[in-house]
Design a protein around this motif. Structure first.
Motif, PDB file in Angstrom:
ATOM      1  N   SER A  70      22.070  11.509 -47.106  1.00 59.01           N
ATOM      2  CA  SER A  70      21.606  12.479 -45.858  1.00 59.01           C
ATOM      3  C   SER A  70      21.259  11.283 -44.875  1.00 59.01           C
ATOM      4  O   SER A  70      20.371  10.234 -44.636  1.00 59.01           O
ATOM      5  CB  SER A  70      20.092  13.196 -46.066  1.00 59.01           C
ATOM      6  OG  SER A  70      19.496  12.365 -47.110  1.00 59.01           O
ATOM      7  N   ARG A  75      24.025  21.122 -44.749  1.00 52.95           N
ATOM      8  CA  ARG A  75      24.955  21.189 -46.291  1.00 52.95           C
ATOM      9  C   ARG A  75      26.100  20.718 -46.159  1.00 52.95           C
ATOM     10  O   ARG A  75      26.817  20.973 -46.103  1.00 52.95           O
ATOM     11  CB  ARG A  75      24.427  22.589 -46.058  1.00 52.95           C
ATOM     12  CG  ARG A  75      22.643  23.220 -46.052  1.00 52.95           C
ATOM     13  CD  ARG A  75      23.008  24.850 -46.817  1.00 52.95           C
ATOM     14  NE  ARG A  75      23.678  25.521 -46.453  1.00 52.95           N
ATOM     15  CZ  ARG A  75      24.393  26.914 -47.142  1.00 52.95           C
ATOM     16  NH1 ARG A  75      23.362  26.991 -47.841  1.00 52.95           N
ATOM     17  NH2 ARG A  75      25.832  27.323 -45.944  1.00 52.95           N
ATOM     18  N   SER A 112      17.919  11.555 -41.347  1.00 53.39           N
ATOM     19  CA  SER A 112      16.991  12.306 -41.066  1.00 53.39           C
ATOM     20  C   SER A 112      16.490  11.834 -39.519  1.00 53.39           C
ATOM     21  O   SER A 112      15.706  12.415 -38.692  1.00 53.39           O
ATOM     22  CB  SER A 112      15.623  11.894 -41.257  1.00 53.39           C
ATOM     23  OG  SER A 112      15.574  12.115 -42.944  1.00 53.39           O
ATOM     24  N   ILE A 167      22.815  16.421 -44.602  1.00 56.13           N
ATOM     25  CA  ILE A 167      24.187  16.031 -45.125  1.00 56.13           C
ATOM     26  C   ILE A 167      25.614  15.703 -44.832  1.00 56.13           C
ATOM     27  O   ILE A 167      25.761  16.881 -44.606  1.00 56.13           O
ATOM     28  CB  ILE A 167      23.703  16.602 -47.233  1.00 56.13           C
ATOM     29  CG1 ILE A 167      22.830  16.191 -47.723  1.00 56.13           C
ATOM     30  CG2 ILE A 167      24.642  15.789 -47.913  1.00 56.13           C
ATOM     31  CD1 ILE A 167      22.450  17.284 -48.793  1.00 56.13           C
ATOM     32  N   GLU A 186      16.693  12.128 -53.835  1.00 50.07           N
ATOM     33  CA  GLU A 186      17.294  12.765 -54.237  1.00 50.07           C
ATOM     34  C   GLU A 186      16.889  14.201 -53.640  1.00 50.07           C
ATOM     35  O   GLU A 186      16.530  14.187 -52.449  1.00 50.07           O
ATOM     36  CB  GLU A 186      15.678  13.035 -55.108  1.00 50.07           C
ATOM     37  CG  GLU A 186      16.019  12.234 -56.757  1.00 50.07           C
ATOM     38  CD  GLU A 186      17.208  13.683 -57.283  1.00 50.07           C
ATOM     39  OE1 GLU A 186      17.278  14.933 -57.301  1.00 50.07           O
ATOM     40  OE2 GLU A 186      17.913  12.770 -58.480  1.00 50.07           O
ATOM     41  N   ARG A 187      17.529  15.600 -53.109  1.00 51.07           N
ATOM     42  CA  ARG A 187      18.079  16.331 -52.304  1.00 51.07           C
ATOM     43  C   ARG A 187      17.769  17.569 -53.468  1.00 51.07           C
ATOM     44  O   ARG A 187      18.464  17.419 -53.986  1.00 51.07           O
ATOM     45  CB  ARG A 187      18.640  16.412 -50.949  1.00 51.07           C
ATOM     46  CG  ARG A 187      19.303  15.001 -50.113  1.00 51.07           C
ATOM     47  CD  ARG A 187      17.968  14.798 -49.460  1.00 51.07           C
ATOM     48  NE  ARG A 187      17.177  15.942 -48.205  1.00 51.07           N
ATOM     49  CZ  ARG A 187      16.204  16.785 -48.797  1.00 51.07           C
ATOM     50  NH1 ARG A 187      15.406  15.968 -48.712  1.00 51.07           N
ATOM     51  NH2 ARG A 187      15.801  17.568 -47.889  1.00 51.07           N
TER      52      ARG A 187
END
Length: 311
Positions: free
Chosen positions: A5, A98, A7, A62, A19-20
């Motif tokens: 991912s 997503r 940000s 993501i 981790e997501r």
């Protein structure tokens, strides 16, 4: 779940592995356990903010639209797929959040088709975006027919290679333009190769030698000067489409952007299953090294799809 991912917009350095939360599955979606996700130029263009005007980011994002995997859980209204089904998808929504560079993705049914058994998961992951782009331009925009001649720019690249194969399957004659290194690949796919030289004029001479009366259709994947040099190569009434340059409309052509379409994707899967389409994979990377995969794709000249695996 593990995922890649970012940000904030930026280069490959903004990509983080960690981790997501596992995505929620809506009534018309299925949860897909990702086996492979292909890197496309649009993925890093989104990451760098070039599509901010049309795709709102919901950070952390993501990335990734192409996927192959196995249905883990169907949504409440889904009857098309069941747990255990192998699928491929062009999982693009109208916002960025997503994506497919993760262990799981929630995929709307409209974005999915059954995976061709003839392709590996890595190969299958490379089919959706390039396949839909070429298929929809040739069938819906250019309306190419058997016996016509089509000029395909960047014909040795991922989208171009798919366009050559699909056009040949339609019964069209294909003139494929590429650098010297791509000439043999175009001929292997059934096209007639012409070379990019010192400028658009040299290419024009080669195309006119093969099609003195002009080509019936032209598929631009590069834009810029090569696009602007293409209209004179068209026969009277010839059609022009570009996926790279919106200025094509000023030249009397059409701009195209691939759209998620389950029926089109199923048609592509069937062609791949029957050996009509091949998807070349240049290199694979594990999910935790997705930033390397992005850099490899951005460098260009891979000679096939760059794929991230999430076993």
């Amino acid at each position: 779940m593990k995922a890649i991912s970012y940000s904030r917009y930026g280069g490959a350095d903004v990509l983080e592995y960690g981790e997501r939360p596992e995505p929620r599955v809506g009534p018309d979606s299925v949860l897909v356990e990702v086996r492979a996700a292909a890197v496309n130029p649009v993925d890093w263009k989104c990451r760098e903010g070039y599509l901010d005007g049309i795709l709102e980011p919901v950070f952390p994002v993501i990335p990734g639209w192409d996927v192959s995997g196995v249905v883990s859980r169907p949504g409440a209204a889904v009857t098309e797929f069941a747990a255990g089904d192998e699928v491929i998808g062009y999982v693009r929504e109208d916002f960025l959040s997503r994506g497919t560079f993760a262990q799981y993705v929630a995929a709307p049914v409209r974005t999915l088709a059954r995976k061709p058994a003839a392709l590996s998961f890595a190969e299958a992951a490379g089919l959706p975006l390039v396949g839909l782009t070429a298929y929809q331009v040739l069938h819906r925009v250019l309306r190419l027919r058997a016996g016509e001649t089509v000029l395909v720019h960047a014909a040795a690249g991922a989208v171009g290679s798919m366009a050559v194969q699909l056009a040949r399957h339609l019964g069209a004659r294909v003139i494929g333009a590429a650098r010297e290194s791509g000439q043999e690949h175009i001929r292997a796919l059934g096209g007639e190769a012409v070379r990019y030289g010192e400028g658009p004029g040299e290419l024009g001479e080669q195309v006119r030698a093969l099609a003195p009366n002009g080509v019936d259709a032209a598929f631009d994947i590069i834009g810029g000067d090569l696009l602007r040099a293409t209209p004179p190569l068209l026969a009277p009434g010839g059609r022009l489409a570009s996926i790279a340059d919106g200025g094509v409309t000023e030249l009397g052509g059409s701009y195209a952007f691939a759209r998620a379409d389950a029926a089109d994707l199923a048609a592509l899967a069937a062609l791949a299953e029957h050996g009509v389409l091949e998807v070349g994979v240049a290199r694979t990377f594990p999910l935790e090294r997705a930033a390397e995969a992005f850099r490899f794709n951005e460098a260009g000249g891979a000679g096939g799809k760059v794929v991230v695996t999430a076993d």
